[in-house]
Design a protein around this motif. Structure first.
Motif, PDB file in Angstrom:
ATOM      1  N   ASP B  37      -7.773   7.192  -8.584  1.00  0.00           N
ATOM      2  CA  ASP B  37      -6.696   6.928  -7.812  1.00  0.00           C
ATOM      3  C   ASP B  37      -6.824   6.991  -6.316  1.00  0.00           C
ATOM      4  N   SER B  38      -7.150   8.236  -5.821  1.00  0.00           N
ATOM      5  CA  SER B  38      -7.437   8.177  -4.400  1.00  0.00           C
ATOM      6  C   SER B  38      -8.603   7.868  -3.793  1.00  0.00           C
ATOM      7  N   VAL B  39      -9.754   7.924  -4.692  1.00  0.00           N
ATOM      8  CA  VAL B  39     -10.749   7.093  -4.159  1.00  0.00           C
ATOM      9  C   VAL B  39      -9.957   5.475  -3.263  1.00  0.00           C
ATOM     10  N   PHE B  40     -10.125   4.929  -4.161  1.00  0.00           N
ATOM     11  CA  PHE B  40      -9.179   3.341  -3.874  1.00  0.00           C
ATOM     12  C   PHE B  40      -7.832   3.205  -2.552  1.00  0.00           C
ATOM     13  N   SER B  41      -7.133   4.419  -2.505  1.00  0.00           N
ATOM     14  CA  SER B  41      -5.577   4.634  -2.153  1.00  0.00           C
ATOM     15  C   SER B  41      -5.630   4.023  -0.983  1.00  0.00           C
ATOM     16  N   THR B  85     -13.664   9.889   6.057  1.00  0.00           N
ATOM     17  CA  THR B  85     -13.499  10.582   7.106  1.00  0.00           C
ATOM     18  C   THR B  85     -11.317  10.330   7.302  1.00  0.00           C
ATOM     19  N   LEU B  86     -10.572   9.704   7.333  1.00  0.00           N
ATOM     20  CA  LEU B  86      -9.435  10.303   7.025  1.00  0.00           C
ATOM     21  C   LEU B  86      -9.205  10.617   6.551  1.00  0.00           C
ATOM     22  N   VAL B  87      -8.897  10.706   4.591  1.00  0.00           N
ATOM     23  CA  VAL B  87      -9.286  11.116   3.727  1.00  0.00           C
ATOM     24  C   VAL B  87      -8.991  13.411   4.114  1.00  0.00           C
ATOM     25  N   HIS B  88     -10.452  13.407   5.050  1.00  0.00           N
ATOM     26  CA  HIS B  88     -10.399  14.729   5.736  1.00  0.00           C
ATOM     27  C   HIS B  88      -9.638  15.172   5.855  1.00  0.00           C
ATOM     28  N   ASP B  89      -9.344  14.327   7.210  1.00  0.00           N
ATOM     29  CA  ASP B  89      -9.453  14.472   8.420  1.00  0.00           C
ATOM     30  C   ASP B  89      -7.877  14.676   7.964  1.00  0.00           C
ATOM     31  N   ASP B  90      -7.141  13.650   7.665  1.00  0.00           N
ATOM     32  CA  ASP B  90      -5.348  13.994   7.223  1.00  0.00           C
ATOM     33  C   ASP B  90      -5.840  15.439   6.783  1.00  0.00           C
ATOM     34  N   LEU B  91      -5.779  16.128   5.954  1.00  0.00           N
ATOM     35  CA  LEU B  91      -6.442  17.224   4.958  1.00  0.00           C
ATOM     36  C   LEU B  91      -6.260  18.479   6.050  1.00  0.00           C
ATOM     37  N   ILE B  92      -6.846  17.700   6.800  1.00  0.00           N
ATOM     38  CA  ILE B  92      -7.083  18.862   7.598  1.00  0.00           C
ATOM     39  C   ILE B  92      -6.024  18.839   8.886  1.00  0.00           C
ATOM     40  N   PRO B 102       1.570   8.428   1.146  1.00  0.00           N
ATOM     41  CA  PRO B 102       1.405   8.699   1.603  1.00  0.00           C
ATOM     42  C   PRO B 102       0.532   9.568   1.584  1.00  0.00           C
ATOM     43  N   THR B 103      -0.247  10.819   2.023  1.00  0.00           N
ATOM     44  CA  THR B 103      -1.929  10.957   2.528  1.00  0.00           C
ATOM     45  C   THR B 103      -2.174  10.999   0.898  1.00  0.00           C
ATOM     46  N   VAL B 104      -3.509  11.215   1.216  1.00  0.00           N
ATOM     47  CA  VAL B 104      -4.434  12.116  -0.504  1.00  0.00           C
ATOM     48  C   VAL B 104      -4.015  12.987  -1.053  1.00  0.00           C
ATOM     49  N   HIS B 105      -3.470  14.466   0.008  1.00  0.00           N
ATOM     50  CA  HIS B 105      -3.171  15.266  -0.269  1.00  0.00           C
ATOM     51  C   HIS B 105      -2.548  15.520  -0.571  1.00  0.00           C
ATOM     52  N   LYS B 106      -1.439  15.148  -0.027  1.00  0.00           N
ATOM     53  CA  LYS B 106       0.269  14.973  -0.575  1.00  0.00           C
ATOM     54  C   LYS B 106       0.489  14.155  -1.889  1.00  0.00           C
ATOM     55  N   ALA B 123       0.230  23.667  -6.713  1.00  0.00           N
ATOM     56  CA  ALA B 123       0.628  22.405  -6.624  1.00  0.00           C
ATOM     57  C   ALA B 123      -0.457  21.908  -4.616  1.00  0.00           C
ATOM     58  N   LYS B 124       0.271  23.024  -3.776  1.00  0.00           N
ATOM     59  CA  LYS B 124      -0.851  21.366  -2.653  1.00  0.00           C
ATOM     60  C   LYS B 124      -2.181  22.005  -2.896  1.00  0.00           C
ATOM     61  N   GLU B 125      -2.514  23.551  -3.689  1.00  0.00           N
ATOM     62  CA  GLU B 125      -3.990  23.842  -3.720  1.00  0.00           C
ATOM     63  C   GLU B 125      -4.640  22.122  -4.676  1.00  0.00           C
ATOM     64  N   TYR B 126      -3.834  22.325  -5.168  1.00  0.00           N
ATOM     65  CA  TYR B 126      -4.508  20.873  -5.900  1.00  0.00           C
ATOM     66  C   TYR B 126      -4.783  19.779  -5.285  1.00  0.00           C
ATOM     67  N   GLY B 127      -3.303  19.648  -3.881  1.00  0.00           N
ATOM     68  CA  GLY B 127      -3.534  18.469  -3.631  1.00  0.00           C
ATOM     69  C   GLY B 127      -5.110  17.880  -2.920  1.00  0.00           C
ATOM     70  N   ARG B 128      -5.392  19.357  -1.922  1.00  0.00           N
ATOM     71  CA  ARG B 128      -5.522  20.082  -1.438  1.00  0.00           C
ATOM     72  C   ARG B 128      -7.258  19.800  -1.765  1.00  0.00           C
ATOM     73  N   ASP B 129      -7.386  19.902  -3.287  1.00  0.00           N
ATOM     74  CA  ASP B 129      -8.814  19.995  -4.103  1.00  0.00           C
ATOM     75  C   ASP B 129      -9.055  18.848  -4.181  1.00  0.00           C
ATOM     76  N   ILE B 130      -7.997  17.869  -5.196  1.00  0.00           N
ATOM     77  CA  ILE B 130      -8.511  16.434  -5.297  1.00  0.00           C
ATOM     78  C   ILE B 130      -9.000  15.483  -3.601  1.00  0.00           C
ATOM     79  N   ALA B 131      -7.868  15.347  -2.712  1.00  0.00           N
ATOM     80  CA  ALA B 131      -8.673  15.418  -1.035  1.00  0.00           C
ATOM     81  C   ALA B 131     -10.134  15.552  -0.956  1.00  0.00           C
TER      82      ALA B 131
END
Lengths: 366, 366
Positions: B37-41, B85-92, B102-106, B123-131
C-alpha cells in the motif's frame, strides 16, 4: 590448515573490495561531510566480507581465476547492498552499536549535539535523517558498482542489466518483506498476534538473509560462466547452495545473539532479548516452558530496561528448554541440504572454499 | 489553446506511466500489505507528472514519436525516483500531508494504532520504519524501470547502464546533498550558523530539484537520439535547459508555499513557515527588515506552534519586504537563461511542448 586457506581468502576479498571502495571515482558526490563519513563508516570497519567472498568463489568455481577477477566490482556491490540495509535496519531497530562502534544514526545524533549544540530531540531527528540518506546513497553506490562490471571489466552488459533488475525487484522485495516481518513479530507481546510459529520464523530468516546470499551465489555463478541463463543447472546449484547456507548463517547468528559475548558479536550481551526478537530459540523455549517459565520469559523479552540478571536468567532458560539446541540442529539441517548441490560443480580450489564457507556458517563463534 | 496542448500531454503521460505502474510484473514482491500500500500510495494520487513528461518531450524532440514511445519505462523510472525521495523527505520533514492525503509514515503509524492497538510511541516508530523501507523498494523499482527500457524496449543496453550509473552517483549524491543542506539550514535559528546567503540557498534548490530535472532532460535526449554521447551539443542543450527550468520550478514552489492555499499545494497553509524553511523569500525579507520586523519573523519561523494569525503576519511581511518579489524575479531569470539552449533543437511539437513547460514552471499556481 583448511581454515587458514579460507580465512586468507576472506582477507584477500577484504583487501580487494576495500581498494574498490577507496578508489571509487564518484565519491566526490558524497556530500556534505556528515554524509561522506556515514557512507564510509561501516565499510571501513573490520568485517568478515562473507557475501562478496561467496560471489567471488562462485565466479571462480565456474570461470576460474580470470573470471573471478572480473567480478570484483560486483562483489563490492553486494557488500554495499548489504551495508545500506544495515544502516537502515540499525535505525529501525534503534541499535546503538554496529561492529563494535556507534551506528550511523547514533554517531550523527551525537555529533550534532557537540558541533551545533542542538537539543536531544533535534539531534535524534538529525541522526535519523542522516542514516536514511546515507543508506540511500549506499544503495545507489551498490548499483553503480554492478554497472562498473560492464563499463570497466567488460562483463556482458545484458547480464549486468538482468542482475540489476533481479536485485532491484525480487531480492529487495523479499529482503524488505523479511525486515518488516521482523519488526511486526517484534511488536507482538507473545507469539500470538501474528500466530508466529517455527515455519514463519524460518521463512523470515530466509527473506532477511538467505535471499541476499542466494543472489551473491547467483551473480557470481553467472559472471563466472559468462552466461545470462538464470536456469542453467550449475548456476541454480550454486544459487540454491548459497541460499541454504545463508539461512544456516542466520540461525547461527541467533544463537550467537544469545550466547556470544560483546566483543565477538559487536553489540551488547542481551540485545536480542531486550529487543524482543522472535527467534526459533524463543519459539522453541516457550513451547517447552512451564507456565511460570513462560511468564518469566515474556516478562523479560522486549523489555528494554531488563537487568543483566534477568537477561542471564532467560539465557539459561533458552538453553535448558532446548531453544538453542533446536536452532543449532536446524542450522545443521540447512547445511546438509546445501552441500549436495555442489555435486554438479567440478573440483577446484574455489569449490573447496565454498565447502569451507558452508562449514564456517554453522561452526563460527563470531 | 496552447495551454490545452500542454495539459493534454501531461494527462497523456499520467495515463501511460500509470499503466506501466499497474502492470509491473514484479509487484508480487511488494510485501506485506503495509509495504504494498505504501509503495503505491503516492503514485496513485493525482499529480502533475512533470519529470516524466520532460523526459518524454526531450526524447520526442530529438527522436520523434517512435523514440518517445520507447522512453516510457524511463519516464516511469524518473517519476519513481522522485517518489522515493518524497517518501523519505516527508519522514525527515515530519510532514503529515502529501498531495492532500496522509504521508506514508503518518498513514502507517495511524493504521498500526487501529489494527494492532499499539501505543503512540510504538506506532510512530512503525510509521517511520515502513516509510524508510517503502522508499527503499521504490528506489529499487525506479532502477528496475530503467532496465526495462533495454529489456523490453530495445534501447541500447550500454546507454541504459550509463544512465543508471549517472543516476546512482552524480544525481543521487547531489540530490541528497541538497536535502541535507535543507535540513541543516532549517536547524539554524536565524541565517547565521551556516552563513546562509542567497547563493547558498539557490545552490541548495539546484541540488534538491534542478539536478533531477536535468537528468530527466539528459535521459530523454539520449534515448531520443539513440546515442551514448553525454557531451553531444543537442543533448547538453536539453540537459541544461531542463536543469535551469527545474531551479525556476523550485523558486516558484517556495512562493506557492507562502501564498498558495491548502487545496492547490496539498499541504496546510503556513507549513513552510512553521517548518522554518530557509528560502530566498526568508533571506531577502530579513535582509530588508527593520530590527522589530526581523524579530517578528524569527519568532514565528520554525515555531511549530505558531498561530494562524502569526503565520499570516509573517506572510504579509514577506510580501512587503520584497521576499516573494525577489524570488519571482530570480525564477524568471532562470527561465530566460534556459530558453536560448533550445536554439540548437529543430522545431517540432515536442520542442513546442518544452517551451510551454518552461513557461508553466514560473506561471503555475499549483
Amino acid at each position: 590448515m583448511e581454515n587458514k586457506v579460507f580465512f586468507s581468502y576472506l582477507g584477500n576479498t577484504e583487501k580487494r573490495i576495500s581498494e574498490f571502495f577507496e578508489k571509487y571515482e564518484a565519491q566526490q558526490y558524497f556530500k556534505p561531510t556528515d554524509i561522506y563519513d556515514s557512507v564510509f563508516s561501516y565499510i571501513r570497519r573490520p568485517a568478515k566480507r562473507l557475501r562478496p567472498s561467496v560471489l567471488l568463489m562462485a565466479a571462480g568455481s565456474l570461470g576460474g581465476d580470470d573470471r573471478e577477477k572480473l567480478a570484483i566490482p560486483a562483489a563490492a556491490g553486494v557488500e554495499l547492498f548489504h551495508t545500506w540495509t544495515l544502516v537502515h535496519d540499525d535505525l529501525i531497530d534503534n541499535d546503538n552499536l554496529r561492529r563494535g562502534e556507534p551506528t550511523v544514526h547514533k554517531a550523527m545524533s551525537e555529533r550534532s549535539k557537540k558541533s551545533l549544540g542542538v537539543s536531544d530531540g533535534v539531534a535524534k531527528e538529525y541522526g535519523r535523517d542522516i542514516a536514511v540518506l546515507a543508506g540511500d546513497i549506499q544503495h545507489g553506490w551498490s548499483i553503480a558498482a554492478f554497472v562498473d562490471c560492464a563499463l570497466h571489466m567488460s562483463v556482458d552488459p545484458m547480464l549486468i542489466l538482468k542482475l540489476i533488475k533481479h536485485l532491484q525487484s525480487y531480492v529487495i522485495g523479499n529482503l524488505i518483506c523479511g525486515e518488516v516481518l521482523d519488526v511486526q513479530y517484534g511488536m507482538a507481546k507473545g507469539m500470538d498476534i501474528f500466530d508466529i510459529d517455527e515455519e514463519k520464523i524460518i521463512n523470515m530468516l530466509w527473506l532477511k538473509t538467505g535471499v541476499l546470499y542466494e543472489f551473491a551465489g547467483l551473480a557470481g555463478a553467472l559472471i563466472g560462466k559468462n552466461s545470462t541463463d538464470f536456469e542453467d543447472e550449475q548456476v541454480l546449484a550454486i544459487k540454491n547452495f548459497a541460499g541454504s547456507c545463508g539461512t544456516a548463517f542466520q540461525l547461527q547468528d541467533d544463537i550467537l545473539g544469545i550466547l556470544g559475548d560483546e566483543k565477538s558479536i559487536g553489540k551488547p550481551v542481551g540485545s536480542d532479548i531486550r529487543e524482543g526478537k522472535k527467534t526459533v530459540i524463543v519459539y522453541e523455549s516457550i513451547k517447552n516452558a512451564s507456565a511460570s517459565e513462560k511468564n518469566k520469559i515474556l516478562s523479560v523479552l522486549g523489555n528494554k530496561e531488563a537487568s543483566p540478571n534477568e537477561v542471564s536468567e532467560v539465557t539459561v532458560l533458552f538453553q535448558e528448554l532446548g531453544g538453542t539446541e533446536r536452532t543449532g540442529k536446524l542450522a545443521k539441517q540447512y547445511l546438509e541440504k546445501a552441500l549436495p548441490h555442489l555435486d554438479v560443480i567440478s573440483d577446484s580450489k574455489y569449490k573447496n572454499l565454498l565447502v569451507l564457507w558452508a562449514d564456517f556458517m554453522i561452526n563460527r563463534k563470531f
